[in-house]
Design a protein around this motif. Structure first.
Motif, short mmCIF file in Angstrom:
data_model
loop_
_atom_site.label_atom_id
_atom_site.label_comp_id
_atom_site.label_asym_id
_atom_site.label_seq_id
_atom_site.Cartn_x
_atom_site.Cartn_y
_atom_site.Cartn_z
N THR A 146 0.79 -1.34 0.14
CA THR A 146 -0.09 0.03 -0.15
C THR A 146 1.06 1.26 -0.08
O THR A 146 0.73 2.20 -0.75
CB THR A 146 -0.81 0.14 1.19
OG1 THR A 146 -1.40 -1.25 1.43
CG2 THR A 146 -1.90 1.14 1.22
N GLY A 147 2.01 1.29 0.82
CA GLY A 147 2.89 2.30 0.82
C GLY A 147 4.28 1.64 0.44
O GLY A 147 4.18 0.82 -0.23
N VAL A 148 5.23 2.47 0.85
CA VAL A 148 6.77 1.98 0.03
C VAL A 148 7.56 1.72 1.67
O VAL A 148 7.67 2.73 2.18
CB VAL A 148 7.42 2.72 -0.75
CG1 VAL A 148 8.84 2.55 -1.02
CG2 VAL A 148 6.61 2.92 -2.10
N GLY A 149 8.07 0.54 1.79
CA GLY A 149 8.94 0.47 2.88
C GLY A 149 10.55 -0.01 2.42
O GLY A 149 10.65 -0.16 1.16
N CYS A 204 1.73 13.29 0.96
CA CYS A 204 2.12 11.96 1.67
C CYS A 204 1.45 11.68 3.16
O CYS A 204 1.36 12.90 3.58
CB CYS A 204 3.77 11.87 1.73
SG CYS A 204 4.13 10.30 2.29
N GLY A 205 1.33 10.61 3.54
CA GLY A 205 0.71 10.26 4.77
C GLY A 205 1.49 10.96 5.91
O GLY A 205 1.08 11.30 6.99
N GLN A 235 4.48 8.19 -2.76
CA GLN A 235 3.40 8.80 -3.37
C GLN A 235 3.38 8.46 -4.79
O GLN A 235 2.61 8.73 -5.61
CB GLN A 235 3.05 10.29 -3.19
CG GLN A 235 2.82 10.45 -1.63
CD GLN A 235 1.60 9.55 -1.21
OE1 GLN A 235 0.53 9.58 -1.78
NE2 GLN A 235 1.64 9.10 0.07
N TYR A 236 4.34 8.03 -5.51
CA TYR A 236 4.73 7.43 -6.84
C TYR A 236 5.00 6.25 -7.30
O TYR A 236 4.81 5.62 -8.46
CB TYR A 236 5.84 8.63 -7.15
CG TYR A 236 5.29 10.01 -7.06
CD1 TYR A 236 4.75 10.69 -8.20
CD2 TYR A 236 5.61 10.62 -6.02
CE1 TYR A 236 4.23 11.92 -8.14
CE2 TYR A 236 5.07 12.09 -5.88
CZ TYR A 236 4.37 12.72 -6.90
OH TYR A 236 4.02 13.76 -6.85
N ALA A 237 5.50 5.35 -6.28
CA ALA A 237 5.79 3.94 -6.44
C ALA A 237 5.30 3.02 -5.60
O ALA A 237 5.70 1.86 -5.21
CB ALA A 237 7.43 3.88 -6.54
N SER A 238 4.12 3.37 -4.85
CA SER A 238 3.23 2.35 -4.27
C SER A 238 2.09 1.71 -4.94
O SER A 238 1.81 2.18 -5.85
CB SER A 238 2.99 3.02 -2.86
OG SER A 238 1.86 4.14 -3.43
#
Ligand code: ZN
Length: 315
Positions: A134-137, A169-170, A179-182
């Motif tokens: 969902t996000g990027v880690g 962004c959150g 916001q661009y690769a998730s």
């Protein structure tokens, strides 16, 4: 043989496993996460560990959680999807189950699992992993150890600034790579494409009942696999952004392997093709210097359990 338990605490599920010293998962248990209730989430973790430890010679417990963990790997400072704020999780769980416990960030845990037993197991001592969910880690291994930083919060790769004054962004900033690769970005790009050019997104809109706002990540993947142009372009967009961030990491750290994991990577070459092209284009001195290979993660959903258990063994 030493057995340890790994627990992966997500926003919806608490998954635990008993893992041996070759990274094999011997038994599993899972419960729903009562995410809004701090005490109940703790109780569910203790329940899962107790179930798995009963009748087995378990030596330690590792817990992977989505959030910022302190440098001593004992307290969850902040968890965006759970109610934990300065939660001394290690002390609670250790007292309840009578075993040594460590707490670690979930993306670090997944990276460690891939380094030890997955896509980067052949790497000598260094790797960087981006987890695209969902996000990027992110997780970084250098010199054979996880890079945790001075305060325990290193490798938050999802919040690298990618587009100045970009999408909200959150985390409170504008324009983070998250916001661009998730997965969320994939859906946003696909919805925008379907609104602008509905005829080129016919297959995707068909899955969404004709409503661009109803498009989900799995729909974009399914439509892209069938060749839907707008869905393929949405993957190409997140791949382009991801590739530039991979190139940044290659230039900063020069790791042996770059790994891309998380749910979105199940789309395979739909994501990895554009990612690798963008990565190659974005490298300084491209084609003239040796660089890390980009590999998909191999352990999928079990990385959290395996990595947490393995880190507990080294504690
Ligand atoms: Zn951010």
């Amino acid at each position: 043989m030493t057995l340890t338990i790994g627990v992966d605490v997500g926003g919806t599920k608490v998954a635990g496993g008993v893992v041996d010293d070759t990274g094999r998962v011997l038994a599993q248990a899972r419960r729903d996460t009562p995410a809004e209730d701090v005490g109940k989430t703790r109780d569910v973790i203790i329940e899962v560990v107790t179930e798995l430890a009963t009748g087995r010679p378990v030596g330690a417990v590792g817990i992977g959680a989505a959030g910022w963990i302190d440098a001593t790997r004992s307290t969850v400072l902040f968890a965006p999807n759970l109610a934990w704020r300065d939660e001394p999780l290690r002390a609670y769980v250790s007292a309840a189950v009578g075993l040594p416990v460590i707490v670690e960030n979930d993306a670090n845990v997944a990276a460690w699992a891939e380094f030890r037993y997955g896509a980067a197991r052949h790497a000598e001592d260094s790797m960087v992993m981006f987890t695209i969910g969902t996000g990027v880690g992110g997780g970084i291994v250098l010199g054979g150890e996880l890079v945790r930083g001075a305060h325990g919060i290193a490798a938050e790769l999802g919040h690298m600034l990618t587009v100045p004054d970009g999408h909200q962004c959150g985390c409170g900033r504008l324009g983070c790579i998250e916001q661009y690769a998730s997965g969320n970005a994939l859906v946003r790009f696909a919805r925008a494409g379907a609104r602008q050019e509905p005829q080129r997104a016919a297959a995707l809109l068909g899955l969404a009942g004709g409503d661009a706002e109803s498009i989900t990540g799995p729909m974009v993947t399914a439509a892209a696999q069938g060749g839907d142009p707008v869905s393929c372009e949405a993957f190409a967009q997140i791949g382009r952004w991801l590739g530039t961030s991979l190139a940044d990491m290659a230039q900063i750290l020069d790791p042996q392997v770059l790994v891309v994991g998380g749910g979105v990577v199940e789309a395979g070459d739909l994501l990895l093709g554009p990612t690798r092209r963008s990565y190659a284009d974005a490298l300084a001195q491209r084609g003239r210097l040796p660089v890390a290979e980009v590999r998909p993660a191999e352990l999928g959903n079990t990385a959290g359990v395996i990595g947490a258990a393995d880190l507990a063994r080294r504690f």
